[in-house]
Design a protein around this motif. Structure first.
Motif, mmCIF file in Angstrom:
data_model
loop_
_atom_site.group_PDB
_atom_site.id
_atom_site.type_symbol
_atom_site.label_atom_id
_atom_site.label_comp_id
_atom_site.label_asym_id
_atom_site.label_seq_id
_atom_site.Cartn_x
_atom_site.Cartn_y
_atom_site.Cartn_z
ATOM 1 N N VAL A 164 44.123 34.139 46.520
ATOM 2 C CA VAL A 164 43.854 35.512 45.366
ATOM 3 C C VAL A 164 43.511 36.727 46.450
ATOM 4 O O VAL A 164 43.431 37.405 46.217
ATOM 5 C CB VAL A 164 43.077 35.045 43.906
ATOM 6 N N THR A 221 45.118 29.631 41.855
ATOM 7 C CA THR A 221 44.874 29.857 42.561
ATOM 8 C C THR A 221 43.452 29.490 42.805
ATOM 9 O O THR A 221 42.098 29.475 42.717
ATOM 10 C CB THR A 221 44.680 31.714 41.641
ATOM 11 N N TRP A 249 38.384 32.503 45.856
ATOM 12 C CA TRP A 249 38.197 32.922 44.919
ATOM 13 C C TRP A 249 36.460 33.298 45.181
ATOM 14 O O TRP A 249 35.955 34.701 45.107
ATOM 15 C CB TRP A 249 37.483 32.826 43.368
ATOM 16 N N LYS A 263 36.156 40.745 41.506
ATOM 17 C CA LYS A 263 37.349 40.395 40.956
ATOM 18 C C LYS A 263 38.493 40.849 39.551
ATOM 19 O O LYS A 263 39.019 39.970 39.614
ATOM 20 C CB LYS A 263 36.350 38.936 40.510
ATOM 21 N N LYS A 264 37.595 41.906 39.555
ATOM 22 C CA LYS A 264 38.600 41.743 38.576
ATOM 23 C C LYS A 264 40.456 42.927 39.582
ATOM 24 O O LYS A 264 40.949 42.645 38.347
ATOM 25 C CB LYS A 264 37.494 43.964 37.802
ATOM 26 N N GLN A 309 41.850 39.414 39.818
ATOM 27 C CA GLN A 309 42.334 38.818 38.331
ATOM 28 C C GLN A 309 43.850 39.691 38.176
ATOM 29 O O GLN A 309 44.844 38.993 37.621
ATOM 30 C CB GLN A 309 41.526 39.074 37.381
ATOM 31 N N VAL A 364 46.441 38.523 39.745
ATOM 32 C CA VAL A 364 47.043 36.881 39.567
ATOM 33 C C VAL A 364 48.350 37.150 37.575
ATOM 34 O O VAL A 364 49.006 37.198 38.352
ATOM 35 C CB VAL A 364 45.623 36.261 39.061
ATOM 36 N N ASP A 365 47.068 38.177 36.893
ATOM 37 C CA ASP A 365 48.522 38.917 35.933
ATOM 38 C C ASP A 365 49.437 39.324 36.471
ATOM 39 O O ASP A 365 50.659 39.165 35.715
ATOM 40 C CB ASP A 365 47.281 39.826 35.650
ATOM 41 N N HIS A 420 42.172 28.933 37.513
ATOM 42 C CA HIS A 420 41.995 29.074 38.606
ATOM 43 C C HIS A 420 41.323 28.215 39.391
ATOM 44 O O HIS A 420 40.470 26.898 38.443
ATOM 45 C CB HIS A 420 40.191 29.942 38.218
#
Length: 136
Positions: A33, A65, A68, A74-75, A78, A81-82, A103
């Motif tokens: 990620v 993924t 991390w 992290k937001k 993510q 990823v979304d 994850h």
């Protein structure tokens, strides 16, 4: 390693499996990620995997993924990823056909959880490449 080299390795392995009409329990694709944008190599690899596995086998695919712990925001990670999950050019097609995104936290328990998802859900499905090898 080139895409062609990778396909040869996969073909040889699947040919060995197919002698006994065996199927893979599942496929785990590891995706860091930490990359901000999707490089062309990831897109090529994704298309190659889609073609080699085929839609019926997607139910046995986990997109895990990784990295991390290296992510500062992290937001944002993510959100990347979304976006990959929604976009058919990346993972959307695989997800629409049953692949799951999880994850991986780089721990033994996380790895066991991912393997458990495959073993709990495994429905024997020959891969598209296996079917093609049988025809050849």
């Amino acid at each position: 390693m080139s895409d062609v080299d990778l396909l040869k390795i996969i073909r040889d392995f699947l040919g060995t499996l197919d002698v006994n009409r065996a199927t893979l329990a599942g496929t785990i694709l590891l995706q860091p990620v930490t990359t901000n944008r999707v490089p062309g190599s990831e897109e090529r690899r994704t298309r190659m995997i889609e073609k080699a596995l085929g839609a019926p086998a997607m139910q046995n695919v986990i997109l895990a993924t990784t990295q991390w712990s290296k992510v500062v925001n992290k937001k944002e990670a993510q959100a990347r990823v979304d976006e990959r999950e929604r976009n058919a050019a990346y993972w959307g097609w695989m997800k629409d056909n049953g692949a799951r995104v999880v994850h991986h936290e780089n721990t033994r328990s996380s790895a066991r959880h991912i393997i458990g998802l495959i073993l709990d859900n495994h429905v024997p499905v020959p891969l598209a490449m296996q079917i093609e090898l049988r025809r050849a």
